[in-house]
Design an enzyme around this catalytic site. Structure first.
Site, PDB file in Angstrom:
ATOM      1  N   SER A  42      42.992  60.057  57.113  1.00 30.89           N
ATOM      2  CA  SER A  42      44.202  60.388  57.889  1.00 30.89           C
ATOM      3  C   SER A  42      43.924  60.235  59.384  1.00 30.89           C
ATOM      4  O   SER A  42      43.908  61.214  60.118  1.00 30.89           O
ATOM      5  CB  SER A  42      44.710  61.790  57.551  1.00 30.89           C
ATOM      6  OG  SER A  42      43.680  62.750  57.469  1.00 30.89           O
ATOM      7  N   GLY A  44      38.494  63.204  58.514  1.00 30.62           N
ATOM      8  CA  GLY A  44      37.278  62.727  59.167  1.00 30.62           C
ATOM      9  C   GLY A  44      37.014  61.285  58.770  1.00 30.62           C
ATOM     10  O   GLY A  44      37.706  60.709  57.931  1.00 30.62           O
ATOM     11  N   LEU A  45      36.000  60.710  59.372  1.00 26.23           N
ATOM     12  CA  LEU A  45      35.647  59.319  59.114  1.00 26.23           C
ATOM     13  C   LEU A  45      35.234  59.106  57.655  1.00 26.23           C
ATOM     14  O   LEU A  45      34.806  60.036  56.974  1.00 26.23           O
ATOM     15  CB  LEU A  45      34.494  58.895  60.026  1.00 26.23           C
ATOM     16  CG  LEU A  45      34.791  58.785  61.522  1.00 26.23           C
ATOM     17  CD1 LEU A  45      33.488  58.615  62.293  1.00 26.23           C
ATOM     18  CD2 LEU A  45      35.729  57.625  61.805  1.00 26.23           C
ATOM     19  N   CYS A  52      32.027  60.843  55.904  1.00 27.65           N
ATOM     20  CA  CYS A  52      31.662  62.104  56.566  1.00 27.65           C
ATOM     21  C   CYS A  52      31.449  63.244  55.571  1.00 27.65           C
ATOM     22  O   CYS A  52      30.895  64.283  55.921  1.00 27.65           O
ATOM     23  CB  CYS A  52      32.719  62.508  57.608  1.00 27.65           C
ATOM     24  SG  CYS A  52      34.278  63.074  56.888  1.00 27.65           S
ATOM     25  N   GLY A  53      31.922  63.076  54.332  1.00 33.12           N
ATOM     26  CA  GLY A  53      31.716  64.116  53.329  1.00 33.12           C
ATOM     27  C   GLY A  53      32.951  64.923  52.980  1.00 33.12           C
ATOM     28  O   GLY A  53      32.841  66.017  52.417  1.00 33.12           O
TER      29      GLY A  53
END
Length: 227
Positions: free
Chosen positions: A132, A41-42, A45-46
């Protein structure tokens, strides 16, 4: 009396067979199955927060696990050229150091995938938390592993939420032009097309997201049910 023909086994074939047997024995001994859980994820984002929460929950249940993320990989295995230059020199740093260009990111994920595969072979639940951004790189890691042993978890949060969080100030630097090729700003993030699990980190507390991941792993038979 004719001798029975015994096919010749190469050293690689024997090694693969023994690895498979040992891997199964290790997993059976712990009541868990080898798996790589790939959080993507960005930035902001956690992913790492969620991976570490899952790791702690697994540990409390006696499941062997390990987290791979930028904090432990980008300082050693996949260090940037600047980190390598002082000890190893310019030529070494240019050849083996990894920045954030497209090819560097590809090699970064390839190395991480190879390490995660080794953890899985040891019967350990490998939890990886990396942006990724490119779908082909994530798919390449999936192809390294036996079917079902790669679990892609898309940690979803809108770009504006990630920018508001910006724990390391990277979005601010990217917007100011101090960082080039930053995912979500001037480099794309390719969302998974068929992730095993997608979680909403913008509207759901991380503790609940960890519960969702553990529930999925239980249903898939990767970890034993909570007793």
């Amino acid at each position: 009396m004719s001798k029975k023909f015994v096919p010749h086994l190469t050293a690689l074939a024997v090694a693969a067979m023994l690895t498979s047997l040992v891997q199964s024995a290790r997993a059976e001994a712990k009541g868990q199955r080898p798996v790589v859980v790939w959080f993507t994820g960005l930035s902001g984002c956690g992913k790492s927060t969620l991976a570490n929460l899952v790791d702690h929950r697994l540990h409390s249940r006696g499941v062997r696990s390990f987290v791979l993320d930028g904090d432990n990989v980008r300082l050693g295995l996949n260090a940037a050229p600047a980190l390598l230059r002082e000890r190893h020199g310019d030529d070494f740093a240019r050849r083996f150091g990894l920045g954030f260009a497209a090819q560097d990111r590809e090699e970064n994920i390839r190395r991480i995938g190879a390490v995660a595969e080794l953890f899985a072979q040891a019967g350990i639940v490998a939890l990886t938390a990396f942006i990724s951004p490119y779908r082909r790189d994530r798919d390449a890691v999936r192809a390294m592993l036996p079917q079902g042993d790669f679990v892609e978890v898309h940690v979803r949060a809108p770009l504006e939420i990630c920018e508001q969080r910006d724990p390391k100030g990277l979005y601010k630097k990217a917007r100011a032009g101090e960082i080039k090729g930053f995912t979500g700003i001037d480099d794309p993030y390719e969302e998974p097309l068929a992730a095993e699990l997608a979680v909403d980190s913008a509207n759901t507390p991380a503790e609940q997201l960890a519960d969702q991941v553990l529930a999925w792993l239980e249903r898939a038979g990767k970890i034993p049910p909570r007793s």
